[in-house]
Write an enzyme that holds these catalytic residues in place. Structure first.
Site: not given
Length: 188
Positions: A62, A132
């Site tokens: 991604h 994250y």
């Protein structure tokens, strides 16, 4: 905290010092002053994410259209992941190359990747959990994907989990349909 630059400019591994006693363990998984000193700029935090995966789940590659790009600071709070960073900056001397770090609940490492770098994670055991921090909120119109099995990139994915059992890769339909590097970057 120990800091190690990865093979791609703009990516670092952070390994915290851990303190344990009969109550458990303590460590600082992010510290702005040490991050700023290593990276040379602060991490602008606009979103925080958590992902829980079964063994063999492969998320990515991604990335976010750059500019504006999205930087990420990633750590594993349970289980284990192979965290892969791919250079997707056209004109970079390492464009298309990758590097990886084992993120797990033992060494407690974190990985920082600057905007312009792609990201993928492979869960190496059931229930593996990553957290994250992101420099940009999720913006679907800027979201991009690449095929994690693109031979031009050539990521050496492990085929055995942390428990020694073979991994069966599981990807989302979107990730499985993602273009390869040459196709994706011919469009720009």
């Amino acid at each position: 905290m120990q800091v190690r630059p990865l093979a791609l400019a703009g990516a670092w591994e952070f390994t915290p010092q851990q303190f344990g006693d009969d109550r458990g363990r303590f460590f600082e998984w992010f510290k702005a002053s040490e991050f700023d000193a290593a990276v040379g700029a602060p991490l602008e935090l606009l979103q925080a994410n958590c992902s829980v995966s079964a063994a063999g789940v492969l998320r990515g590659i991604h990335y976010t259209e750059d500019p504006p790009g999205q930087a990420k600071y990633v750590t594993c709070v349970r289980g284990a992941f192979l965290d892969v960073v791919v250079d997707l900056r056209p004109g970079s001397p390492t464009f298309g190359r990758w590097d990886s770090v084992l993120l797990d609940d033992v060494d407690r490492r974190a990985v920082y990747l600057s905007s312009g770098l792609g990201h993928a994670v492979l869960s190496l055991e059931d229930g593996s959990t990553i957290m994250y921090l992101c420099s940009l909120e999720y913006t679907p119109e800027l979201d991009r994907d690449l095929d994690a099995f693109d031979p031009e990139i050539g990521i050496d994915w492990p085929t055995v989990g942390r428990d020694g059992r073979p991994l069966e890769f599981l990807r989302s339909a979107k990730d499985a349909a993602a273009p390869g590097l040459a196709e994706a970057f011919a469009l720009h």
